[in-house]
Design a protein around this motif. Structure first.
Motif, PDB file in Angstrom:
ATOM      1  N   ALA A  98      16.667  19.627  24.465  1.00  0.00           N
ATOM      2  CA  ALA A  98      17.262  19.044  23.266  1.00  0.00           C
ATOM      3  C   ALA A  98      17.047  17.528  23.230  1.00  0.00           C
ATOM      4  N   LEU A  99      17.181  16.878  24.368  1.00  0.00           N
ATOM      5  CA  LEU A  99      16.991  15.435  24.433  1.00  0.00           C
ATOM      6  C   LEU A  99      15.523  15.062  24.212  1.00  0.00           C
ATOM      7  N   LEU A 100      14.613  15.862  24.745  1.00  0.00           N
ATOM      8  CA  LEU A 100      13.196  15.608  24.500  1.00  0.00           C
ATOM      9  C   LEU A 100      12.874  15.707  23.008  1.00  0.00           C
ATOM     10  N   GLU A 101      13.420  16.714  22.352  1.00  0.00           N
ATOM     11  CA  GLU A 101      13.175  16.865  20.919  1.00  0.00           C
ATOM     12  C   GLU A 101      13.750  15.680  20.142  1.00  0.00           C
ATOM     13  N   ALA A 102      14.901  15.173  20.586  1.00  0.00           N
ATOM     14  CA  ALA A 102      15.487  14.011  19.930  1.00  0.00           C
ATOM     15  C   ALA A 102      14.612  12.776  20.123  1.00  0.00           C
ATOM     16  N   LEU A 103      14.002  12.638  21.304  1.00  0.00           N
ATOM     17  CA  LEU A 103      13.120  11.504  21.566  1.00  0.00           C
ATOM     18  C   LEU A 103      11.811  11.616  20.807  1.00  0.00           C
ATOM     19  N   THR A 117      11.497   2.412  17.325  1.00  0.00           N
ATOM     20  CA  THR A 117      10.343   3.311  17.389  1.00  0.00           C
ATOM     21  C   THR A 117      10.511   4.203  18.619  1.00  0.00           C
ATOM     22  N   THR A 118       9.625   5.174  18.753  1.00  0.00           N
ATOM     23  CA  THR A 118       9.623   6.013  19.950  1.00  0.00           C
ATOM     24  C   THR A 118       8.185   6.241  20.376  1.00  0.00           C
ATOM     25  N   GLY A 119       7.982   6.322  21.710  1.00  0.00           N
ATOM     26  CA  GLY A 119       6.647   6.550  22.241  1.00  0.00           C
ATOM     27  C   GLY A 119       6.484   7.908  22.873  1.00  0.00           C
ATOM     28  N   VAL A 120       7.504   8.761  22.777  1.00  0.00           N
ATOM     29  CA  VAL A 120       7.434  10.087  23.398  1.00  0.00           C
ATOM     30  C   VAL A 120       6.557  10.994  22.538  1.00  0.00           C
ATOM     31  N   PRO A 121       5.504  11.568  23.098  1.00  0.00           N
ATOM     32  CA  PRO A 121       4.602  12.404  22.303  1.00  0.00           C
ATOM     33  C   PRO A 121       5.246  13.716  21.897  1.00  0.00           C
ATOM     34  N   ALA A 122       4.809  14.232  20.761  1.00  0.00           N
ATOM     35  CA  ALA A 122       5.328  15.504  20.261  1.00  0.00           C
ATOM     36  C   ALA A 122       4.810  16.657  21.117  1.00  0.00           C
ATOM     37  N   GLY A 123       5.595  17.713  21.179  1.00  0.00           N
ATOM     38  CA  GLY A 123       5.182  18.919  21.886  1.00  0.00           C
ATOM     39  C   GLY A 123       5.551  18.955  23.354  1.00  0.00           C
ATOM     40  N   LEU A 124       6.170  17.905  23.863  1.00  0.00           N
ATOM     41  CA  LEU A 124       6.574  17.903  25.269  1.00  0.00           C
ATOM     42  C   LEU A 124       7.801  18.792  25.438  1.00  0.00           C
ATOM     43  N   THR A 125       7.779  19.652  26.459  1.00  0.00           N
ATOM     44  CA  THR A 125       8.884  20.588  26.652  1.00  0.00           C
ATOM     45  C   THR A 125       9.405  20.495  28.084  1.00  0.00           C
ATOM     46  N   ALA A 126      10.629  20.990  28.263  1.00  0.00           N
ATOM     47  CA  ALA A 126      11.274  21.021  29.576  1.00  0.00           C
ATOM     48  C   ALA A 126      11.296  22.451  30.086  1.00  0.00           C
ATOM     49  N   GLY A 127      11.079  22.604  31.379  1.00  0.00           N
ATOM     50  CA  GLY A 127      11.074  23.921  31.989  1.00  0.00           C
ATOM     51  C   GLY A 127      11.968  23.966  33.209  1.00  0.00           C
ATOM     52  N   GLU A 145       3.565  11.400  35.477  1.00  0.00           N
ATOM     53  CA  GLU A 145       2.698  10.243  35.698  1.00  0.00           C
ATOM     54  C   GLU A 145       1.565  10.146  34.685  1.00  0.00           C
ATOM     55  N   ASP A 146       1.311  11.237  33.935  1.00  0.00           N
ATOM     56  CA  ASP A 146       0.269  11.211  32.905  1.00  0.00           C
ATOM     57  C   ASP A 146       0.804  10.751  31.546  1.00  0.00           C
ATOM     58  N   LEU A 147       2.105  10.590  31.434  1.00  0.00           N
ATOM     59  CA  LEU A 147       2.698  10.144  30.180  1.00  0.00           C
ATOM     60  C   LEU A 147       2.538   8.644  30.017  1.00  0.00           C
ATOM     61  N   PRO A 148       2.532   8.134  28.774  1.00  0.00           N
ATOM     62  CA  PRO A 148       2.544   6.681  28.587  1.00  0.00           C
ATOM     63  C   PRO A 148       3.768   6.085  29.272  1.00  0.00           C
ATOM     64  N   PRO A 149       3.636   4.929  29.908  1.00  0.00           N
ATOM     65  CA  PRO A 149       4.772   4.350  30.643  1.00  0.00           C
ATOM     66  C   PRO A 149       6.033   4.190  29.791  1.00  0.00           C
ATOM     67  N   VAL A 150       5.885   3.769  28.540  1.00  0.00           N
ATOM     68  CA  VAL A 150       7.068   3.590  27.692  1.00  0.00           C
ATOM     69  C   VAL A 150       7.755   4.929  27.450  1.00  0.00           C
ATOM     70  N   ALA A 151       6.966   5.978  27.212  1.00  0.00           N
ATOM     71  CA  ALA A 151       7.541   7.310  27.003  1.00  0.00           C
ATOM     72  C   ALA A 151       8.267   7.784  28.252  1.00  0.00           C
ATOM     73  N   LEU A 152       7.672   7.551  29.425  1.00  0.00           N
ATOM     74  CA  LEU A 152       8.326   7.949  30.672  1.00  0.00           C
ATOM     75  C   LEU A 152       9.640   7.199  30.847  1.00  0.00           C
ATOM     76  N   SER A 153       9.663   5.916  30.510  1.00  0.00           N
ATOM     77  CA  SER A 153      10.904   5.141  30.613  1.00  0.00           C
ATOM     78  C   SER A 153      11.975   5.694  29.688  1.00  0.00           C
ATOM     79  N   GLN A 154      11.587   6.036  28.457  1.00  0.00           N
ATOM     80  CA  GLN A 154      12.546   6.607  27.526  1.00  0.00           C
ATOM     81  C   GLN A 154      13.145   7.901  28.071  1.00  0.00           C
ATOM     82  N   ILE A 155      12.296   8.765  28.612  1.00  0.00           N
ATOM     83  CA  ILE A 155      12.761  10.056  29.114  1.00  0.00           C
ATOM     84  C   ILE A 155      13.678   9.863  30.316  1.00  0.00           C
ATOM     85  N   VAL A 156      13.268   9.016  31.256  1.00  0.00           N
ATOM     86  CA  VAL A 156      14.056   8.795  32.467  1.00  0.00           C
ATOM     87  C   VAL A 156      15.438   8.257  32.122  1.00  0.00           C
TER      88      VAL A 156
END
Length: 228
Positions: A98-103, A117-127, A145-156
């Motif tokens: 749910a949080l990934l979809e919000a990002l 703005t947001t840098g998290v790419p669409a289609g990312l899912t949690a398992g 580690e393959d995600l853009p650094p800004v997107a990884l920071s947002q997710i973390v």
């Protein structure tokens, strides 16, 4: 017959002379060509507008979603709707999804006007975590580690601040879809102020002895169970 130009008033002669001397002394040639110095720097307010409740009456939970504003992370308070029922029943994984979809969602018009703005790419899912993963591990559909650094920071920082995902202050344990061991990332002040500088690789998190023993016992019991 040449016409003599009109004489300047006596009071203006000293001023003209001073201006000519100043220009000549600096070595700058007078020009009438306009110089483009660029647009004036724009400022963003980063004011967080009031957020509506869950969409379409769907159940949700309060969360702070970390968006980018002014080249840093700024938390936006939201009621995040839970995703539709899927194959994963783990409540932690469902909350992470749910949080990934919000990002991933494009910020609202009010948020964009405020500079978000947001840098998290669409289609990312949690398992779900893999056998032997530490408790609380979230496996992403892409290697962190393959995600853009800004997107990884947002997710973390978003997952670290969510009570539905994180048990408390501390690092977030993320893994990819493969068998590589999960790694831990922390949401520090440096990450929030400079999200592009987040470490690409977190620290490898090894499974605890308890988790390993439990997984081994489960596998042994399954193998020795009588057929039928």
């Amino acid at each position: 017959m040449r016409r003599t130009p009109p004489a300047l008033p006596a009071v203006l002669v000293p001023l003209v002379g001073i201006a000519l001397l100043a220009t000549a002394g600096c070595g700058i040639r007078a020009t009438t060509v306009p110089v483009d110095v660029g647009a004036a720097p724009s400022r963003v307010s980063c004011d967080t507008p009031a957020q509506p409740g869950g969409q379409s009456g769907a159940p949700g939970f309060p969360a702070t979603v970390e968006l980018v504003c002014g080249s840093q992370l700024v938390g936006v308070e939201r009621i995040v709707p839970m995703p539709e029922k899927g194959t994963v029943r783990d409540p932690v994984v469902q909350a992470a999804q749910a949080l990934l979809e919000a990002l991933e969602r494009t910020p609202s018009a009010e948020e964009r006007d405020a500079g978000f703005t947001t840098g998290v790419p669409a289609g990312l899912t949690a398992g779900a975590p893999k056998p032997g993963d530490p408790a609380g591990t979230v496996r992403l559909s892409r290697k962190p580690e393959d995600l853009p650094p800004v997107a990884l920071s947002q997710i973390v920082c978003t997952l670290a601040g969510s009570e539905a995902v994180s048990a408390g202050p501390g690092p977030v344990v993320l893994g990819g879809p493969d068998a590589d061991p999960p790694r831990a990332w922390e949401c520090t002040d440096a990450v929030r102020s400079r999200p592009e500088s987040v470490p690409t690789l977190g620290e490898i998190v090894r499974p605890t002895a308890t988790a390993t023993a439990t997984a081994t016992a489960t596998a042994t019991a399954t193998a020795t169970a009588p057929a039928g």
